[in-house]
Design a protein around this motif. Sequence first.
Motif, PDB file in Angstrom:
ATOM      1  N   ASP A   4       4.199  12.712  38.922  1.00 32.92           N
ATOM      2  CA  ASP A   4       3.232  13.743  38.547  1.00 32.92           C
ATOM      3  C   ASP A   4       3.539  14.377  37.192  1.00 32.92           C
ATOM      4  OD1 ASP A   4       1.708  13.452  40.896  1.00 32.92           O
ATOM      5  OD2 ASP A   4       3.149  14.687  42.001  1.00 32.92           O
ATOM      6  N   GLN A   5       4.488  13.811  36.478  1.00 29.30           N
ATOM      7  CA  GLN A   5       4.881  14.362  35.187  1.00 29.30           C
ATOM      8  C   GLN A   5       4.159  13.643  34.048  1.00 29.30           C
ATOM      9  OE1 GLN A   5       6.849  17.090  35.311  1.00 29.30           O
ATOM     10  NE2 GLN A   5       6.642  16.734  37.500  1.00 29.30           N
ATOM     11  N   GLN A   6       3.835  14.366  32.994  1.00 22.98           N
ATOM     12  CA  GLN A   6       3.248  13.731  31.822  1.00 22.98           C
ATOM     13  C   GLN A   6       4.295  12.854  31.155  1.00 22.98           C
ATOM     14  OE1 GLN A   6       1.628  16.604  29.126  1.00 22.98           O
ATOM     15  NE2 GLN A   6      -0.163  16.952  30.384  1.00 22.98           N
ATOM     16  N   VAL A   7       3.821  11.821  30.464  1.00 23.75           N
ATOM     17  CA  VAL A   7       4.723  10.967  29.709  1.00 23.75           C
ATOM     18  C   VAL A   7       4.333  11.015  28.237  1.00 23.75           C
ATOM     19  CG1 VAL A   7       5.179   9.426  31.632  1.00 23.75           C
ATOM     20  CG2 VAL A   7       3.339   8.888  30.058  1.00 23.75           C
ATOM     21  N   GLY A   8       5.245  10.632  27.407  1.00 23.10           N
ATOM     22  CA  GLY A   8       4.992  10.569  25.974  1.00 23.10           C
ATOM     23  C   GLY A   8       5.697   9.366  25.394  1.00 23.10           C
ATOM     24  N   ALA A   9       5.195   8.873  24.306  1.00 26.70           N
ATOM     25  CA  ALA A   9       5.781   7.717  23.633  1.00 26.70           C
ATOM     26  C   ALA A   9       6.676   8.185  22.486  1.00 26.70           C
ATOM     27  CB  ALA A   9       4.688   6.808  23.102  1.00 26.70           C
ATOM     28  N   VAL A  10       7.623   7.340  22.129  1.00 27.42           N
ATOM     29  CA  VAL A  10       8.508   7.578  20.989  1.00 27.42           C
ATOM     30  C   VAL A  10       8.424   6.348  20.100  1.00 27.42           C
ATOM     31  CG1 VAL A  10      10.865   8.028  20.259  1.00 27.42           C
ATOM     32  CG2 VAL A  10      10.027   8.999  22.409  1.00 27.42           C
ATOM     33  N   LEU A  11       8.042   6.554  18.846  1.00 28.06           N
ATOM     34  CA  LEU A  11       7.863   5.454  17.902  1.00 28.06           C
ATOM     35  C   LEU A  11       8.804   5.602  16.717  1.00 28.06           C
ATOM     36  CD1 LEU A  11       3.958   5.425  17.666  1.00 28.06           C
ATOM     37  CD2 LEU A  11       5.406   3.923  19.032  1.00 28.06           C
ATOM     38  N   PRO A  12       9.382   4.493  16.261  1.00 29.09           N
ATOM     39  CA  PRO A  12      10.250   4.543  15.092  1.00 29.09           C
ATOM     40  C   PRO A  12       9.445   4.458  13.791  1.00 29.09           C
ATOM     41  CG  PRO A  12      10.249   2.333  15.995  1.00 29.09           C
ATOM     42  CD  PRO A  12       9.400   3.175  16.901  1.00 29.09           C
ATOM     43  N   ALA A  13       9.969   5.047  12.747  1.00 35.76           N
ATOM     44  CA  ALA A  13       9.356   4.989  11.421  1.00 35.76           C
ATOM     45  C   ALA A  13      10.464   4.820  10.382  1.00 35.76           C
ATOM     46  CB  ALA A  13       8.560   6.252  11.128  1.00 35.76           C
ATOM     47  N   ALA A  14      10.382   3.770   9.587  1.00 38.50           N
ATOM     48  CA  ALA A  14      11.357   3.580   8.511  1.00 38.50           C
ATOM     49  C   ALA A  14      11.129   4.586   7.387  1.00 38.50           C
ATOM     50  CB  ALA A  14      11.281   2.150   7.970  1.00 38.50           C
ATOM     51  N   ASP A  15       9.873   4.952   7.171  1.00 40.98           N
ATOM     52  CA  ASP A  15       9.503   5.902   6.117  1.00 40.98           C
ATOM     53  C   ASP A  15       8.584   6.944   6.741  1.00 40.98           C
ATOM     54  OD1 ASP A  15       8.125   7.225   4.016  1.00 40.98           O
ATOM     55  OD2 ASP A  15       8.504   5.540   2.667  1.00 40.98           O
ATOM     56  N   ILE A  16       9.120   8.095   7.090  1.00 43.86           N
ATOM     57  CA  ILE A  16       8.364   9.117   7.804  1.00 43.86           C
ATOM     58  C   ILE A  16       7.193   9.657   6.978  1.00 43.86           C
ATOM     59  CG2 ILE A  16       9.700  11.180   7.220  1.00 43.86           C
ATOM     60  CD1 ILE A  16       8.747  10.291  10.786  1.00 43.86           C
ATOM     61  N   ALA A  17       7.342   9.751   5.667  1.00 42.30           N
ATOM     62  CA  ALA A  17       6.242  10.226   4.822  1.00 42.30           C
ATOM     63  C   ALA A  17       5.093   9.217   4.818  1.00 42.30           C
ATOM     64  CB  ALA A  17       6.737  10.488   3.401  1.00 42.30           C
ATOM     65  N   ARG A  18       5.420   7.948   4.726  1.00 44.01           N
ATOM     66  CA  ARG A  18       4.396   6.900   4.774  1.00 44.01           C
ATOM     67  C   ARG A  18       3.692   6.915   6.127  1.00 44.01           C
ATOM     68  NH1 ARG A  18       7.017   1.399   3.856  1.00 44.01           N
ATOM     69  NH2 ARG A  18       7.786   1.789   5.955  1.00 44.01           N
ATOM     70  N   ALA A  19       4.466   7.055   7.199  1.00 42.92           N
ATOM     71  CA  ALA A  19       3.885   7.107   8.544  1.00 42.92           C
ATOM     72  C   ALA A  19       2.977   8.322   8.700  1.00 42.92           C
ATOM     73  CB  ALA A  19       4.995   7.126   9.595  1.00 42.92           C
ATOM     74  N   ARG A  20       3.401   9.476   8.186  1.00 41.98           N
ATOM     75  CA  ARG A  20       2.581  10.690   8.259  1.00 41.98           C
ATOM     76  C   ARG A  20       1.216  10.443   7.607  1.00 41.98           C
ATOM     77  NH1 ARG A  20       3.891  16.480   7.878  1.00 41.98           N
ATOM     78  NH2 ARG A  20       6.057  15.870   7.585  1.00 41.98           N
ATOM     79  N   GLY A  21       1.216   9.802   6.444  1.00 46.65           N
ATOM     80  CA  GLY A  21      -0.042   9.499   5.761  1.00 46.65           C
ATOM     81  C   GLY A  21      -0.933   8.572   6.569  1.00 46.65           C
TER      82      GLY A  21
END
Length: 127
Positions: A4-21
């Motif tokens: 009954d608990q919510q789940v969330g995903a965790v994703l890797p990013a080599a370049d966090i600024a690029r991923a943010r964009g």
Amino acid sequence: MLKDQQVGAVLPAADIARARGFYRDKLGLEPDNPDAEDNLQYTCGGGTRFLLYQTPNAGTAKNTQIGWMVDDLPAAVAELRANGIVFEEYDFPGLKTEDGIATTPDGSSAAWFLDTEGNILSLNHMA
């Protein structure tokens, strides 16, 4: 305990600024923690969440890492294509995409695309 608990995903990013964009410009998502430098947290429908974190291990998984449930898959694919998303084409035993969308015998359908970090993301519609 966890059913009954919510789940969330965790994703890797080599370049966090690029991923943010990418997540902002292509998917229309803004992080909950816009001032963070080494991780980004996002909230989506129903309070579901996912985290992007900086690591050199990004892009090494060969499986779908996160997926969004959508009501109208062709419309969602068209909208993301208009934002520059390129959908993957697959032809495996039991799974073949046509114009980026695979339909299963039970009528469910899905489409896959990559983020800038090499993570495999999907859109899904259940029959």
